[in-house]
Design an enzyme around this catalytic site. Structure first.
Site, PDB file in Angstrom:
ATOM      1  CE  LYS A 196      -3.773  -2.471   2.141  1.00 20.87           C
ATOM      2  NZ  LYS A 196      -4.433  -2.927   3.372  1.00 20.87           N
TER       3      LYS A 196
ATOM      4  CG  ASP B 189      -9.883  -0.394   4.752  1.00 18.14           C
ATOM      5  OD1 ASP B 189      -9.531  -0.612   3.577  1.00 18.14           O
ATOM      6  OD2 ASP B 189      -9.222  -0.756   5.749  1.00 18.14           O
TER       7      ASP B 189
ATOM      8  CD  GLN C 114      -3.321  -4.523   6.557  1.00 21.07           C
ATOM      9  OE1 GLN C 114      -3.225  -3.530   5.839  1.00 21.07           O
ATOM     10  NE2 GLN C 114      -3.969  -5.609   6.162  1.00 21.07           N
TER      11      GLN C 114
END
Ligand code: NAD
Length: 281
Positions: A51, A118, A95
């Site tokens: 990422k 997200d 994460q």
């Protein structure tokens, strides 16, 4: 018949080029993504570094906050609060998975919905269903972009989604419904999987089981999207779909690797740029 290959790598690349143009029009505002990594999970470290690299390639500011596995939930919530208030940050990603002593729901709900790139916050999940400005989860939204790119219109089609997780299956079905597909969800308790998948005009396989979907599970001419990320006996990445069989029967199919995977990170960048645009309005 051999299926048209839906090349996620290529579509992702062209989307990233478009994002560069959008960033250039931000009048000096640099989109910023904060990634919070807790503990030493090797897969998580790999995802985070992918990422970060993707951000660098687009000149998106990426801030990595690393915490030891022993960090407390309250320490993590304090960091999220700081990032919520940091004007150089437009997207916050924690994460997953988190260590057992940290409550995932509390953490997701602590991220301000306007920075939840997200798309996991209940406000964004709610807006996915009711409409309004929202961030949609990256994997299913990336699949919608792939369908769009190939001019596959879900309207009036029967879409069958195998899997009902909060991050893939459920939002996938909602997005397809939003584009007027008739949607069926299958899951681990579905009695006769094949009876459903065989009716699919668009089949999304997101169970995480290698070769769950064989040629016998699909109808001639179906569009087959393989979300699965599994390993074969040689340790090579493979999906949920038996590609060699199904690519002879489907009209279009995504490979693994090179299908859905590259789209997921691209959609994270997409959401981060979109967030920066919203903040600079
Ligand atoms: P998950 O384990 O949370 O959910 C799996 C779902 O599959 C569950 O809803 C379960 O009910 C269903 N299922 C399990 N066995 C089944 C069976 N025999 N028949 C029908 N349904 C069954 O997983 P997830 O997070 O939704 O991810 C699914 C897969 O997609 C995994 O392989 C994951 O690695 C992969 N994934 C890939 C990407 C990507 O970018 N390519 C992103 C996210 C997830």
């Amino acid at each position: 018949m051999s299926a048209e290959i839906i090349d996620g790598k290529k579509i992702a690349q062209s989307m990233r080029e478009q994002l560069k143009n959008r960033i250039a029009q931000l009048n000096g505002v640099k989109p910023g993504l904060a990634v919070v990594l807790i503990g030493d999970n090797q897969a998580s470290k790999t995802y985070v570094s992918m990422k970060q690299k993707a951000c660098e390639a687009l000149d998106i500011y990426s801030k990595l906050v690393k915490l030891p596995a022993s960090a407390t939930e309250s320490e993590l919530l304090d960091i999220i609060q700081e990032l919520n208030n940091d004007s150089s940050i437009h997207g916050i990603l924690v994460q997953l998975p988190l260590p057992d002593h940290i409550n995932e729901t509390s953490v997701i709900e602590a991220i301000h919905p306007s920075k939840d790139v997200d798309g996991f916050h209940p406000i964004n999940i709610g807006r996915l269903q009711t409409g309004g400005e929202a961030f949609y989860p990256c994997t299913p939204n990336g699949i919608m972009k792939m369908l769009e790119h190939h001019e596959i219109d879900p309207a009036g089609k029967h879409a069958v989604v195998v899997g009902r997780s909060n991050i893939v299956g459920k939002p996938m079905g909602q997005l397809l419904l939003g584009k007027s597909a008739t949607v069926t969800y299958c899951h681990s308790k579905t009695a006769d999987l094949k009876a459903h998948t065989r009716q699919a005009d668009i089949l999304i396989a997101a169970a995480g089981i290698r070769n769950l979907i064989t040629a016998d599970h699909i109808k001639e001419g179906a569009v087959v999207i393989d979300v699965g990320m599994n390993r074969d006996d040689e340790g090579k990445l493979c999906g949920d779909v038996d590609y060699s069989q199904c690519s002879q029967k489907a009209s279009a199919i995504t490979p693994v690797p090179g299908g859905v995977g590259p789209m997921t990170i691209t959609m994270l960048l997409f959401n981060t740029v979109e967030s920066a645009e919203r903040f600079s309005r």
